[in-house]
Scaffold this motif. Structure first.
Motif, PDB file in Angstrom:
ATOM      1  N   TYR A  76       0.895  -0.957  -0.085  1.00 16.16           N
ATOM      2  CA  TYR A  76       0.040   0.109  -0.119  1.00 16.16           C
ATOM      3  C   TYR A  76       0.751   1.085  -0.006  1.00 16.16           C
ATOM      4  O   TYR A  76       1.818   1.234   0.848  1.00 16.16           O
ATOM      5  CB  TYR A  76      -1.036  -0.010   1.294  1.00 16.16           C
ATOM      6  N   GLU A  77       0.624   2.083  -0.978  1.00 16.86           N
ATOM      7  CA  GLU A  77       1.411   3.186  -0.827  1.00 16.86           C
ATOM      8  C   GLU A  77       0.955   4.467  -0.150  1.00 16.86           C
ATOM      9  O   GLU A  77       1.634   5.151   0.339  1.00 16.86           O
ATOM     10  CB  GLU A  77       1.553   3.962  -2.640  1.00 16.86           C
ATOM     11  N   ASP A  78      -0.530   4.289   0.489  1.00 15.95           N
ATOM     12  CA  ASP A  78      -1.098   5.228   1.289  1.00 15.95           C
ATOM     13  C   ASP A  78      -1.405   4.607   2.308  1.00 15.95           C
ATOM     14  O   ASP A  78      -2.451   3.901   2.345  1.00 15.95           O
ATOM     15  CB  ASP A  78      -2.273   5.911   0.507  1.00 15.95           C
ATOM     16  N   GLN A  79      -0.641   4.776   3.468  1.00 13.29           N
ATOM     17  CA  GLN A  79      -1.044   4.008   4.804  1.00 13.29           C
ATOM     18  C   GLN A  79      -2.542   4.762   5.486  1.00 13.29           C
ATOM     19  O   GLN A  79      -2.884   4.377   6.552  1.00 13.29           O
ATOM     20  CB  GLN A  79       0.021   3.865   5.630  1.00 13.29           C
ATOM     21  N   ASN A  80      -2.668   5.829   5.104  1.00  6.56           N
ATOM     22  CA  ASN A  80      -3.840   6.517   5.468  1.00  6.56           C
ATOM     23  C   ASN A  80      -5.221   6.242   4.805  1.00  6.56           C
ATOM     24  O   ASN A  80      -6.048   6.848   5.166  1.00  6.56           O
ATOM     25  CB  ASN A  80      -3.628   8.270   5.312  1.00  6.56           C
ATOM     26  N   SER A  81      -5.136   5.504   3.650  1.00 11.92           N
ATOM     27  CA  SER A  81      -6.251   5.199   2.903  1.00 11.92           C
ATOM     28  C   SER A  81      -7.135   4.320   3.509  1.00 11.92           C
ATOM     29  O   SER A  81      -6.736   3.600   4.574  1.00 11.92           O
ATOM     30  CB  SER A  81      -5.820   4.282   1.614  1.00 11.92           C
ATOM     31  N   ASP A  82      -8.610   4.529   3.372  1.00 12.09           N
ATOM     32  CA  ASP A  82      -9.551   3.519   4.087  1.00 12.09           C
ATOM     33  C   ASP A  82      -9.079   2.008   3.660  1.00 12.09           C
ATOM     34  O   ASP A  82      -9.459   1.292   4.601  1.00 12.09           O
ATOM     35  CB  ASP A  82     -10.777   3.892   3.553  1.00 12.09           C
TER      36      ASP A  82
END
Length: 132
Positions: A76-82
């Motif tokens: 995952y490139e965005d660890q803040n994604s839902d």
């Protein structure tokens, strides 16, 4: 009375020195060589074999693959994604199954799809990885 104050002062100084010597950050990952944050690099480090591409985009990942032993890796490139929060939390519901991380490390997810519990040794090795 003076002896007591001196003793308290000396003990306080020793305590401060002891606490300062014990600090110093995360030494566990300092000794671990850093690897590229890719599915192939993690699989090589964990000695996973027989890579099979997965439909990683269905769970919001940037890359993913399955390996022998019931291990799937997703990046995952965005660890803040839902999607990331779901997979590392209660699980990402695909309707027919729920994808839940057995372990996660700096945006890399390990999912176990085998019987029972995942091998603790491989989970510990995964958690100990350090990325460039």
């Amino acid at each position: 009375m003076k002896k007591r104050k001196v003793l308290v002062l000396v003990l306080s100084i020793l305590l401060c020195i002891g606490l300062a010597a014990c600090g110093g950050g995360d030494s566990d990952k300092a000794d671990v060589p850093k690897i590229d944050k890719t599915i192939d690099a993690v699989a090589a480090e964990l000695e996973l074999t027989n890579k099979e591409e997965k439909a990683f985009d269905m769970i919001g990942a940037a890359d993913g693959a399955a390996f022998d032993g019931g291990i799937e890796l997703y990046l995952y490139e965005d660890q803040n994604s839902d999607a990331y929060k779901d997979v590392t939390g209660d699980g990402y519901d695909l309707g027919i199954t729920v994808v839940k991380a057995a372990a996660h490390n700096d945006g890399m997810i390990m999912v176990y799809t085998g019987e029972g519990e995942p091998d603790k040794e491989i989970v510990d090795q995964f958690n100990a990885l350090a990325f460039k």
